[in-house]
Write a protein that holds these residues in place. Structure first.
Motif, PDB file in Angstrom:
ATOM      1  N   PHE A   1      -6.724  -8.117   1.125  1.00  0.00           N
ATOM      2  CA  PHE A   1      -7.638  -8.004  -0.020  1.00  0.00           C
ATOM      3  C   PHE A   1      -9.062  -7.766   0.448  1.00  0.00           C
ATOM      4  N   ARG A   2      -9.437  -8.362   1.593  1.00  0.00           N
ATOM      5  CA  ARG A   2     -10.774  -8.107   2.131  1.00  0.00           C
ATOM      6  C   ARG A   2     -10.904  -6.648   2.559  1.00  0.00           C
ATOM      7  N   THR A   3      -9.838  -6.073   3.083  1.00  0.00           N
ATOM      8  CA  THR A   3      -9.857  -4.648   3.438  1.00  0.00           C
ATOM      9  C   THR A   3     -10.103  -3.790   2.199  1.00  0.00           C
ATOM     10  N   ASP A   4      -9.432  -4.126   1.098  1.00  0.00           N
ATOM     11  CA  ASP A   4      -9.666  -3.389  -0.157  1.00  0.00           C
ATOM     12  C   ASP A   4     -11.129  -3.434  -0.551  1.00  0.00           C
ATOM     13  N   LEU A   5     -11.698  -4.622  -0.543  1.00  0.00           N
ATOM     14  CA  LEU A   5     -13.084  -4.792  -0.968  1.00  0.00           C
ATOM     15  C   LEU A   5     -14.017  -3.968  -0.090  1.00  0.00           C
TER      16      LEU A   5
ATOM     17  N   ARG B   1       0.858  -1.181   0.000  1.00  0.00           N
ATOM     18  CA  ARG B   1       0.000   0.000   0.000  1.00  0.00           C
ATOM     19  C   ARG B   1       0.892   1.229   0.000  1.00  0.00           C
ATOM     20  N   ARG B   2       0.324   2.349  -0.381  1.00  0.00           N
ATOM     21  CA  ARG B   2       1.137   3.565  -0.426  1.00  0.00           C
ATOM     22  C   ARG B   2       1.272   4.204   0.937  1.00  0.00           C
ATOM     23  N   GLY B   3       0.166   4.259   1.697  1.00  0.00           N
ATOM     24  CA  GLY B   3       0.173   5.109   2.873  1.00  0.00           C
ATOM     25  C   GLY B   3       0.225   4.419   4.216  1.00  0.00           C
ATOM     26  N   THR B   4      -0.162   3.135   4.305  1.00  0.00           N
ATOM     27  CA  THR B   4      -0.218   2.482   5.605  1.00  0.00           C
ATOM     28  C   THR B   4       0.505   1.154   5.537  1.00  0.00           C
ATOM     29  N   ALA B   5       0.971   0.701   6.676  1.00  0.00           N
ATOM     30  CA  ALA B   5       1.638  -0.593   6.741  1.00  0.00           C
ATOM     31  C   ALA B   5       0.614  -1.708   6.681  1.00  0.00           C
TER      32      ALA B   5
ATOM     33  N   THR C   1      -4.192  -2.144  -1.948  1.00  0.00           N
ATOM     34  CA  THR C   1      -3.017  -2.939  -2.289  1.00  0.00           C
ATOM     35  C   THR C   1      -2.697  -2.784  -3.774  1.00  0.00           C
ATOM     36  N   ALA C   2      -1.447  -3.107  -4.117  1.00  0.00           N
ATOM     37  CA  ALA C   2      -1.043  -3.058  -5.518  1.00  0.00           C
ATOM     38  C   ALA C   2      -1.879  -4.020  -6.358  1.00  0.00           C
ATOM     39  N   ALA C   3      -2.257  -5.151  -5.789  1.00  0.00           N
ATOM     40  CA  ALA C   3      -3.045  -6.130  -6.538  1.00  0.00           C
ATOM     41  C   ALA C   3      -4.369  -5.543  -6.993  1.00  0.00           C
TER      42      ALA C   3
END
Length: 515
Positions: free
Chosen positions: A26-30, A7-11, A161-163
């Motif tokens: 990935f669930r966080t992205d969704l 991710r760009r901003g958070t660990a 995420t990059a994905a």
């Protein structure tokens, strides 16, 4: 750490081991996408026509996105458990949750009034503001995810995420300049990368010049994917979008009585009966009288040959025409829709059968041709999707009554952008403009200042000239900010805002809410 989780901003979280980590990330992205107001907004954005225009429930961008998500997940699950699992992992993976996230996000950038709004804003961007990369729905989606939306108190974008960021890059290049060599100069060019009808560079692209840094950073997580290729997860989303688009809009217009059995049947039966004679006619003659039955299908066959020689086949095309004629023309459309339960069952059976057929036809290519992806529809299914989309284009989108309706929508957007530009150009009254609009202009100004410092070769004018003055940067920032603002409105809010700024609002506080 797996670069796909960057991710760009958070660990990223670290508990649960590599597999558990990926699932959580990935669930966080969704969840971030689905809780976004940009996602909720899609419920009031046109797919083809608005519900008010149709007088009934029709697909909007949200229902379309939900159905694309369902189809995409089914394909991803099937592929992950199939014989190509090892190949998919080498290419970067095919995670069903990443595919769901990308499918949920793929239409976030659609402006009011769907593709019509996209074309209008693109023309305005280039002609009024001098933005060489104009406006593009896919690039706008990526900009929303990486710059415009917010998820906490710090930073811009959803910090995905990059994905997931890569999975929305259907056309992983800018309109011009990135990558180098640029795909618009290739022969053959990747799908969507050919020159646009009104501007230099690529007709389709997934990042504006101010966002290319984000695109390149995300793509660096996939070293095995060629520069012009989609990631596996993106290609699954793209196929699902094609499948849903080819079927669900036909449902709407069958229910509305727009798809008339007689005219569609005449097109298919004439082409089948006169296939050889039509093939012998010059293309100019076909185009000059393309309203005659059979000729539009023959022109479609020729377009497929011109663009996609890697897969097109005349026998497969004829088989596709025959199957669509049997299932759609002589099946679904042969009985007018009367809102009965039997009619609804017929629509449901038609859609479910075709979706299952398309999902079963998906295959994986280790080394795809330039106009294909790593995940593709099989040859026969590819032709069938093309024929189904042809029905939608020929018998719905090309209708004069729809064109007249869309002319009015285009005027709404043109007036709205012009009035907002005039407002921001007024030094006495600009500070009273909507707070969000001013924020978006400042965000765009930061982006162009950064571009001038780091990638000045991307500061291009619509004429192709490079370089920019301070006035150019200010004009581009104002234009991009206005476009970001207008593109975030729903259909109704765009109409209300246009009426308010034109002085046609009847009540002050109701009017104020439009902006």
């Amino acid at each position: 750490m797996d670069p796909r989780l960057a991710r760009r901003g958070t660990a990223s979280r670290t508990e649960g081991g590599p597999q558990g980590l990926a699932a959580a990330e990935f669930r966080t992205d969704l969840e971030r996408i689905r809780f976004s107001p940009y996602f909720s907004r899609l419920a009031a954005v046109t797919q083809v026509i608005s519900q008010g225009a149709a007088g009934q429930v029709v697909h909007n961008r949200l229902t379309h996105s939900i159905k694309v998500t369902a189809v995409a997940r089914a394909i991803a699950v099937r592929l992950a458990s199939g014989p190509d699992g090892a190949l998919l992992e080498r290419l970067g993976g095919c995670d069903p949750v990443v595919v769901q996230a990308a499918a949920s996000a793929h239409d976030l950038g659609h402006p009011p009034f769907g593709h019509l709004g996209e074309r209008v804003l693109d023309r305005i961007a280039r002609n009024r503001f001098g933005l060489a990369d104009g406006f593009e729905g896919n690039a706008q989606s990526f900009r929303i995810l990486t710059a415009l939306d917010v998820h906490d108190l710090h930073g811009d974008g959803l910090d995905l995420t990059a994905a997931t960021r890569c999975a929305v890059l259907k056309y992983p290049w800018a309109r011009y300049g990135v990558p180098d060599p640029h795909p618009s100069a290739a022969d053959p060019a990747p799908r969507g990368a050919g020159p646009g009808p009104e501007a230099h560079g690529s007709g389709k692209f997934s990042a504006y010049s101010v966002d290319v840094g984000e695109m390149l950073a995300a793509r660096s997580a996939y070293p095995r994917i060629a520069p012009w290729q989609q990631t596996v997860e993106c290609s699954v989303m793209d196929i699902a979008d094609d499948i849903a688009y080819s079927l669900h809009d036909l449902d709407d217009f069958h229910r509305a009585g727009v798809l008339q059995h007689a005219s569609v049947a005449a097109e298919f039966r004439t082409w089948t009966r006169e296939r050889s004679a039509l093939a012998a006619l010059p293309s100019a003659e076909l185009r000059a009288d393309d309203r005659r039955p059979g000729r539009s299908l023959e022109l479609l066959r020729r377009r497929l040959h011109a663009k996609d020689g890697w897969i097109v086949d005349d026998d497969a095309f004829a088989t596709a025409v025959g199957r669509v004629a049997t299932d759609l023309v002589d099946g679904l459309l042969a009985v007018p829709f009367d809102s009965s339960r039997a009619a609804e069952r017929a629509v449901g059976r038609f859609t479910a059968t075709w979706i299952a057929h398309f999902e079963d036809s998906v295959t994986v290519l280790a080394d795809p041709p330039v106009r294909a992806a790593h995940v593709v529809l099989g040859r026969q299914a590819w032709h069938e999707v093309a024929v189904l989309k042809f029905v939608h284009q020929r018998f719905v989108l090309d209708r004069p009554d729809l064109a007249m309706f869309q002319r009015g929508q285009a005027q709404v957007l043109s007036s709205l952008v012009g009035d907002l530009d005039s407002w921001l150009s007024d030094p006495m009254d600009a500070p009273r403009a909507p707070r969000r609009l001013l924020d978006l202009v400042e965000l765009a100004a930061d982006g162009y200042r950064t571009l001038a410092r780091d990638r000045p070769e991307l500061l291009v004018h619509p004429t192709g000239e490079t370089g920019a003055t301070a006035d150019d940067l200010a004009r581009w920032a104002r234009g991009r900010g206005i476009l970001d603002y207008v593109a975030s409105l729903t259909d109704d809010r765009a109409v209300d805002a246009s009426a308010t700024l034109a002085g046609h609002a009847a009540r002050l506080w109701d009017a104020g809410s439009a902006l």
